[in-house]
Design a protein around this motif. Structure first.
Motif, PDB file in Angstrom:
ATOM      1  N   LEU A 206     -20.694  11.920 -12.631  1.00 40.29           N
ATOM      2  CA  LEU A 206     -19.981  10.643 -12.570  1.00 40.29           C
ATOM      3  C   LEU A 206     -20.599   9.736 -13.632  1.00 40.29           C
ATOM      4  N   SER A 207     -19.716   9.060 -14.366  1.00 38.51           N
ATOM      5  CA  SER A 207     -20.176   8.240 -15.491  1.00 38.51           C
ATOM      6  C   SER A 207     -19.668   6.810 -15.319  1.00 38.51           C
ATOM      7  N   VAL A 208     -20.337   5.870 -15.977  1.00 41.70           N
ATOM      8  CA  VAL A 208     -19.860   4.485 -15.950  1.00 41.70           C
ATOM      9  C   VAL A 208     -19.740   3.960 -17.376  1.00 41.70           C
ATOM     10  N   HIS A 209     -18.770   3.064 -17.574  1.00 46.55           N
ATOM     11  CA  HIS A 209     -18.479   2.519 -18.916  1.00 46.55           C
ATOM     12  C   HIS A 209     -18.118   1.056 -18.695  1.00 46.55           C
ATOM     13  N   CYS A 210     -19.060   0.155 -18.972  1.00 50.02           N
ATOM     14  CA  CYS A 210     -18.842  -1.253 -18.601  1.00 50.02           C
ATOM     15  C   CYS A 210     -18.812  -2.162 -19.826  1.00 50.02           C
ATOM     16  N   HIS A 211     -17.842  -3.079 -19.805  1.00 50.48           N
ATOM     17  CA  HIS A 211     -17.744  -4.060 -20.886  1.00 50.48           C
ATOM     18  C   HIS A 211     -18.416  -5.363 -20.465  1.00 50.48           C
ATOM     19  N   LEU A 216     -22.086  -8.936 -17.807  1.00 49.81           N
ATOM     20  CA  LEU A 216     -22.615  -8.117 -16.710  1.00 49.81           C
ATOM     21  C   LEU A 216     -22.612  -6.617 -17.021  1.00 49.81           C
ATOM     22  N   ALA A 217     -22.383  -6.254 -18.286  1.00 51.11           N
ATOM     23  CA  ALA A 217     -22.215  -4.824 -18.586  1.00 51.11           C
ATOM     24  C   ALA A 217     -23.437  -3.997 -18.183  1.00 51.11           C
ATOM     25  N   VAL A 218     -24.632  -4.488 -18.518  1.00 52.15           N
ATOM     26  CA  VAL A 218     -25.826  -3.706 -18.177  1.00 52.15           C
ATOM     27  C   VAL A 218     -26.045  -3.737 -16.660  1.00 52.15           C
ATOM     28  N   ALA A 219     -25.858  -4.910 -16.054  1.00 58.79           N
ATOM     29  CA  ALA A 219     -26.060  -5.017 -14.600  1.00 58.79           C
ATOM     30  C   ALA A 219     -25.072  -4.109 -13.856  1.00 58.79           C
ATOM     31  N   ASN A 220     -23.825  -4.097 -14.301  1.00 58.89           N
ATOM     32  CA  ASN A 220     -22.836  -3.236 -13.638  1.00 58.89           C
ATOM     33  C   ASN A 220     -23.165  -1.759 -13.850  1.00 58.89           C
ATOM     34  N   SER A 221     -23.566  -1.410 -15.073  1.00 60.48           N
ATOM     35  CA  SER A 221     -23.909  -0.006 -15.346  1.00 60.48           C
ATOM     36  C   SER A 221     -25.078   0.416 -14.448  1.00 60.48           C
ATOM     37  N   PHE A 222     -26.053  -0.467 -14.336  1.00 57.41           N
ATOM     38  CA  PHE A 222     -27.228  -0.154 -13.521  1.00 57.41           C
ATOM     39  C   PHE A 222     -26.824   0.011 -12.042  1.00 57.41           C
ATOM     40  N   ALA A 223     -25.929  -0.872 -11.580  1.00 56.75           N
ATOM     41  CA  ALA A 223     -25.457  -0.752 -10.192  1.00 56.75           C
ATOM     42  C   ALA A 223     -24.736   0.596 -10.011  1.00 56.75           C
ATOM     43  N   GLU A 233     -22.289   5.044 -20.346  1.00 57.56           N
ATOM     44  CA  GLU A 233     -21.709   4.909 -21.676  1.00 57.56           C
ATOM     45  C   GLU A 233     -22.147   3.555 -22.233  1.00 57.56           C
ATOM     46  N   CYS A 234     -22.691   3.578 -23.421  1.00 56.27           N
ATOM     47  CA  CYS A 234     -23.296   2.352 -23.944  1.00 56.27           C
ATOM     48  C   CYS A 234     -23.298   2.409 -25.472  1.00 56.27           C
ATOM     49  N   ALA A 235     -23.649   1.302 -26.082  1.00 51.76           N
ATOM     50  CA  ALA A 235     -23.610   1.252 -27.548  1.00 51.76           C
ATOM     51  C   ALA A 235     -24.831   0.499 -28.059  1.00 51.76           C
ATOM     52  N   ILE A 236     -25.272   0.895 -29.245  1.00 49.67           N
ATOM     53  CA  ILE A 236     -26.415   0.225 -29.872  1.00 49.67           C
ATOM     54  C   ILE A 236     -26.061  -1.242 -30.115  1.00 49.67           C
ATOM     55  N   ASN A 237     -26.986  -2.112 -29.818  1.00 49.87           N
ATOM     56  CA  ASN A 237     -26.833  -3.568 -29.969  1.00 49.87           C
ATOM     57  C   ASN A 237     -25.684  -4.097 -29.117  1.00 49.87           C
ATOM     58  N   GLY A 238     -25.215  -3.295 -28.152  1.00 53.43           N
ATOM     59  CA  GLY A 238     -24.139  -3.746 -27.259  1.00 53.43           C
ATOM     60  C   GLY A 238     -22.807  -3.905 -27.969  1.00 53.43           C
ATOM     61  N   ASN A 245     -19.943  -3.458 -25.265  1.00 54.72           N
ATOM     62  CA  ASN A 245     -20.272  -2.516 -24.181  1.00 54.72           C
ATOM     63  C   ASN A 245     -21.687  -2.798 -23.691  1.00 54.72           C
ATOM     64  N   ALA A 246     -22.082  -2.073 -22.655  1.00 47.88           N
ATOM     65  CA  ALA A 246     -23.475  -2.162 -22.205  1.00 47.88           C
ATOM     66  C   ALA A 246     -24.372  -1.749 -23.368  1.00 47.88           C
ATOM     67  N   SER A 247     -25.474  -2.472 -23.532  1.00 51.12           N
ATOM     68  CA  SER A 247     -26.340  -2.191 -24.670  1.00 51.12           C
ATOM     69  C   SER A 247     -27.261  -1.010 -24.345  1.00 51.12           C
ATOM     70  N   LEU A 248     -27.228  -0.007 -25.215  1.00 49.52           N
ATOM     71  CA  LEU A 248     -28.006   1.224 -24.980  1.00 49.52           C
ATOM     72  C   LEU A 248     -29.485   0.911 -24.804  1.00 49.52           C
ATOM     73  N   GLU A 249     -30.015   0.076 -25.716  1.00 50.63           N
ATOM     74  CA  GLU A 249     -31.457  -0.172 -25.692  1.00 50.63           C
ATOM     75  C   GLU A 249     -31.893  -0.879 -24.407  1.00 50.63           C
ATOM     76  N   GLU A 250     -30.997  -1.719 -23.870  1.00 54.25           N
ATOM     77  CA  GLU A 250     -31.366  -2.432 -22.634  1.00 54.25           C
ATOM     78  C   GLU A 250     -31.374  -1.464 -21.452  1.00 54.25           C
ATOM     79  N   ILE A 251     -30.357  -0.595 -21.388  1.00 53.01           N
ATOM     80  CA  ILE A 251     -30.303   0.376 -20.282  1.00 53.01           C
ATOM     81  C   ILE A 251     -31.530   1.290 -20.336  1.00 53.01           C
ATOM     82  N   VAL A 252     -31.794   1.831 -21.540  1.00 56.08           N
ATOM     83  CA  VAL A 252     -32.892   2.797 -21.657  1.00 56.08           C
ATOM     84  C   VAL A 252     -34.217   2.136 -21.290  1.00 56.08           C
ATOM     85  N   MET A 253     -34.453   0.928 -21.788  1.00 57.66           N
ATOM     86  CA  MET A 253     -35.732   0.283 -21.510  1.00 57.66           C
ATOM     87  C   MET A 253     -35.821  -0.225 -20.073  1.00 57.66           C
TER      88      MET A 253
END
Ligand code: KIV
Ligand code: ZN
Length: 532
Positions: A206-211, A216-223, A233-238, A245-253
């Motif tokens: 199951l995957s998530v892709h939040c704008h 709230l993209a990172v918060a929603n992805s994390f939820a 699903e995320c992108a560099i520099n959001g 999109n959710a920012s890759l670096e924020e999710i990973v860190m």
């Protein structure tokens, strides 16, 4: 979290969509070479999936996805396709050369999209989803399905469509918050309900892709991850449509920094984060806000005396992450003006650029020019120079020389010499509103092209008085827009180099668009003559 503590079930798949959703950001237009450069860096960063583009969208998109699939090893390479056979076939053609191809197909499940955008019915959507996943599955083993605008859709209907996709063999189901409308608890509840209604979801990813429309993209992805999703699903520099999109670096860190509490982990090489962020910013022309989490210039800077004092005594007093874990220690001195070709080659290798032959000669010549003006050439300078210099220079204009007169008493005047792709030296001059305006218009005059400036940015690569200036230009030529970058200790020169490169890129696009249209015009003519 030590490797021994990393449970396989808690591994989060990082699906990067910088080159697809990110590239849909207004004003971004990357060429094939630039997309390849970013894709190689994403592979170094250790992302699991690269969504390389939307192959049916244009021949350029197709070409980019195909080149990435052919060249980039390691990650899965995904191509996006609407739930229609021609899209899926085109995506398949583009990704099939990868060792790990994926087709990602989607159709909306919200009534608002079904009625107003698709002008269709729920029954039709079910049929299209079934046919699309079945068709994609007949072509590749790895198929992702997304019910678009799911968070504004009826959850029962979305679950029905998801169940159809599962029945037809989808291996990943991605739930998009397409318009960035969801709230974290609500999004988690939506996923939990989907698990109840379509229990087969537990057997696939199951995957998530939040704008990020509401931030709230990172918060929603994390939820979503906490509710059981294992792909984000995320992108560099959001980067991404609208607010991104959710920012890759924020999710990973986030997952790394709070691993002890959350228990989830990724395969990302976090030390590559800063460099990837800089590369994407440089090539897209999208600046990173200074206070952006993880990759902003000030993310690890301490202004207040109390904070500085605390950090000097013990870093963790005011820092929850160590800057070195995101690769921010890369700015140590590496080379000086006496460094030789060999030293440059190995410094570049350390930065991940394998440069030889003619490319190494060009880089060395440029390095020497810079090292003559700038005492310390840092890794960040080299990175800027290399990405600036070593790009595909096919059919390019080159800036040979320029003179600019700037004064508060006379309008600024610029003269330039530009070599055409055919080798002719062309000269032009112009009196503009400012020195940069004058030089851009002088380049137009020399090349006899009507480039129209759309965006212009200038940044310092590092701090200090002798810092390199890095210019980024987006311009439009005959309906095609393209970007270019230039680096120099002289900001007027950096701006002119960027303009000339943007002009070359735009002209290549104009020529490619004309070539794409030619067969269509011929086909139309044949059809017309064949009609009785
Ligand atoms: O935002 C969205 O819904 C998308 C889909 C194509 C996944 O980008
Ligand atoms: Zn999206």
């Amino acid at each position: 979290m030590s490797p021994a503590e990393q449970r396989p079930d808690d591994r989060v798949i990082i699906f990067d969509t910088t080159l697809r959703d990110g590239e849909q950001s207004p004003g971004i237009s990357l060429n094939v070479g630039e997309k390849l450069e970013i894709a190689h860096q994403l592979a170094r960063l250790g992302v699991d999936v690269i969504e390389a583009g939307f192959p049916i969208a244009s021949p350029g998109d197709f070409e980019a996805v195909r080149s990435i699939a052919a060249e980039v090893e390691g990650p899965v390479i995904a191509g996006l396709a609407r739930a229609q056979a021609p899209d899926i076939d085109r995506a398949h053609e583009a990704v099939r050369v990868s060792a790990r191809p994926r087709i990602h197909t989607f159709i909306s499940t919200s009534d608002i999209h079904i009625e107003h955008q698709l002008r269709s019915t729920r029954e039709d959507v079910k049929g299209q989803a079934r046919a699309a996943v079945a068709h994609a599955r007949s072509l590749v083993d790895d198929v992702e399905f997304s019910p678009m605008d799911a968070t504004r859709a009826d959850v029962e209907f979305t679950a029905e469509v998801v169940q159809i996709a599962l029945d037809e063999g989808a291996t990943t189901i991605n739930i998009p918050d397409t318009v960035g409308y969801a709230m974290p608890a609500e999004f988690a509840a939506f996923l939990e309900r989907l698990y109840e209604l379509a229990p087969g979801l537990r057997d696939i990813v199951l995957s998530v892709h939040c704008h990020d429309d509401l931030g709230l993209a990172v918060a929603n992805s994390f939820a979503g991850l906490q509710a059981g999703a294992r792909q984000v699903e995320c992108a560099i520099n959001g980067l991404g449509e609208r607010a991104g999109n959710a920012s890759l670096e924020e999710i990973v860190m986030l997952l790394r920094t709070r691993a002890a509490d959350v228990g989830l982990w990724t395969g990302a090489q976090t030390r590559e984060i800063s460099r990837t962020s800089r590369l994407v910013s440089r090539l897209t022309g999208y600046a990173v806000q200074p206070n952006k989490a993880v990759v902003g210039r000030n993310a690890f800077a301490h202004e207040s005396g109390i904070h500085q004092d605390g950090v000097l005594k013990e870093r963790s007093t005011f820092e929850i992450m160590d800057a070195t874990t995101v690769g921010l220690d890369a700015n140590q001195l590496v080379l000086g003006k006496h460094s030789g070709r060999h030293a440059l080659k190995s410094a570049l290798q350390e930065l991940g650029f394998d440069v030889d032959g003619q490319a190494l000669n060009a880089a060395f010549k440029r390095f020497k020019e810079i090292a003559d003006k700038k005492k310390h050439v840092t890794a960040m300078d080299l990175e800027a120079l290399v990405t600036d210099e070593l790009r595909d220079q096919l059919r390019a204009y080159t800036l040979e020389w320029f003179d600019v007169e700037a004064s508060t008493r006379r309008p600024p005047h610029a003269r330039v010499g530009v070599r055409s792709p055919e080798g002719e030296l062309m000269e032009g001059d112009f009196t503009g509103d400012g020195p940069v305006d004058a030089i851009f218009r002088a380049i137009n005059a020399a090349t006899r092209r009507e480039g129209r400036l759309r965006e212009f940015r200038i940044d310092a690569v590092t701090g200090g008085q002798d810092a390199l200036g890095e210019a980024s230009v987006v311009l439009e030529l005959s309906g095609q827009s393209a970007g270019g970058q230039g680096v120099s200790t002289d900001i007027i020169e950096a701006a002119a180099l960027a303009y000339v490169r943007a002009l070359s890129n735009a002209e290549r696009r104009v020529l490619a668009a004309a070539a794409d249209e030619a067969p269509a015009e011929e086909a139309e003519a044949t059809e017309l003559t064949a009609t009785p």
